[in-house]
Scaffold this active site. Sequence first.
Site, PDB file in Angstrom:
ATOM      1  N   LYS A  47       0.840  -1.204   0.000  1.00 45.44           N
ATOM      2  CA  LYS A  47       0.000   0.000   0.000  1.00 45.44           C
ATOM      3  C   LYS A  47       0.874   1.253   0.000  1.00 45.44           C
ATOM      4  O   LYS A  47       0.582   2.229  -0.692  1.00 45.44           O
ATOM      5  CB  LYS A  47      -0.910  -0.006   1.237  1.00 45.44           C
ATOM      6  CG  LYS A  47      -2.028  -1.043   1.182  1.00 45.44           C
ATOM      7  CD  LYS A  47      -2.731  -1.168   2.529  1.00 45.44           C
ATOM      8  CE  LYS A  47      -3.678  -2.360   2.567  1.00 45.44           C
ATOM      9  NZ  LYS A  47      -4.196  -2.652   3.912  1.00 45.44           N
ATOM     10  N   GLN A  91      -3.866  -1.415  10.587  1.00 40.93           N
ATOM     11  CA  GLN A  91      -3.869  -2.707   9.885  1.00 40.93           C
ATOM     12  C   GLN A  91      -4.436  -3.805  10.787  1.00 40.93           C
ATOM     13  O   GLN A  91      -3.988  -3.980  11.920  1.00 40.93           O
ATOM     14  CB  GLN A  91      -2.432  -3.038   9.439  1.00 40.93           C
ATOM     15  CG  GLN A  91      -2.305  -4.293   8.602  1.00 40.93           C
ATOM     16  CD  GLN A  91      -3.027  -4.197   7.260  1.00 40.93           C
ATOM     17  OE1 GLN A  91      -2.923  -3.203   6.544  1.00 40.93           O
ATOM     18  NE2 GLN A  91      -3.768  -5.243   6.918  1.00 40.93           N
ATOM     19  N   ASP A 114     -10.514   3.354   5.539  1.00 45.87           N
ATOM     20  CA  ASP A 114     -10.992   1.978   5.363  1.00 45.87           C
ATOM     21  C   ASP A 114     -12.515   1.934   5.234  1.00 45.87           C
ATOM     22  O   ASP A 114     -13.073   0.949   4.761  1.00 45.87           O
ATOM     23  CB  ASP A 114     -10.606   1.133   6.594  1.00 45.87           C
ATOM     24  CG  ASP A 114      -9.341   0.320   6.372  1.00 45.87           C
ATOM     25  OD1 ASP A 114      -9.056  -0.023   5.211  1.00 45.87           O
ATOM     26  OD2 ASP A 114      -8.659   0.018   7.363  1.00 45.87           O
TER      27      ASP A 114
END
Length: 283
Positions: A47, A91, A114
């Site tokens: 990412k 994460q 997210d």
Amino acid sequence: MDIDGKSLADEWLQLTKQKARNLKCKPGIAFVLVGNDPASQTYVRSKRKKCEEVGFNSQKIELEQRVSQTELFRVIDQLNTDPKIHGILVQMPLPSQLDQNAVIRRVRPEKDVDGFHPINMGRIVLGDLSGPIPCTPHGIIKILEKYDVKTEGAEVVIVGRSNIVGKPLANLLMQKTNPGNATVTLAHSYSHDLPAICRRADILIAAIGKPRLITANMVKEGAVVIDVGINRLDSGDLIGDVDYDNVHTKASLITPVPGGVGPMTIAMLLHNTLECAQKASNC
Ligand code: NDP
């Protein structure tokens, strides 16, 4: 025919890069990584690489495996008020001493790239698609749009009801929008006769995490098959939840693994970060 998620993701990344150039600020994203799970390390690395490609600032904050919730909250609070940071990604999965839902709620909804915060999830349920949309479902919607897959009135079966894929995707596809207006079935490990449920699908979406669980006898001739699964075999190969070799001749369209949904997930993360930056007062 294979769906080329990689090329579509590249198109989105180019668009994001161009739009970012018109901002007064450089979009910035912070990745918070707890512990040293190799898969999480790999995800964050790829990412961040894409962030670099589109000209975003990215920051990695590594915390030790046994970090307390108080300490993690302190880090998130700092990022919440940092004007250079427009997106925060913690994460997952997190170690067991941490309350995952509380962590998700701690990130400001305006920086929740997210799209997991209850406020952002709630918006989707209510049909308001103006906030960050979870990246994998968003990527799938963009794939369906690009390949002119008609969802209106279609029978969609999603296997897997996770908060990050199945639930938000079901909500997106059932909205009175285009893409949307589908008849959605959300199947899971308690569903009876999964093969019969799957065979009803004009669009079959597998988000299970079980290699090749979806076999050819579960797929209707001509169905569109979206394989979200990422499973690593002992050989090191990555495969999906769909038995690709036997299903691809039956499906009218299918996403391969790798190269299908995965690249679009990252592209939508950067798209969400761009949108969060666009809405920030300093950009
Ligand atoms: P979860 O483990 O959170 O959810 C899996 C779902 O599959 C659950 O709802 C579970 O049912 C259901 N399930 C498990 N076994 C069966 C079965 N035998 N029959 C029917 N349903 C079953 O997974 P995620 O949603 O987080 O991820 C799913 C897969 O997608 C993983 O391989 C993951 O790596 C991948 N993934 C890929 C992404 C990408 O960008 N390509 C992004 C995110 C995930 P129940 O709820 O009853 O337990």
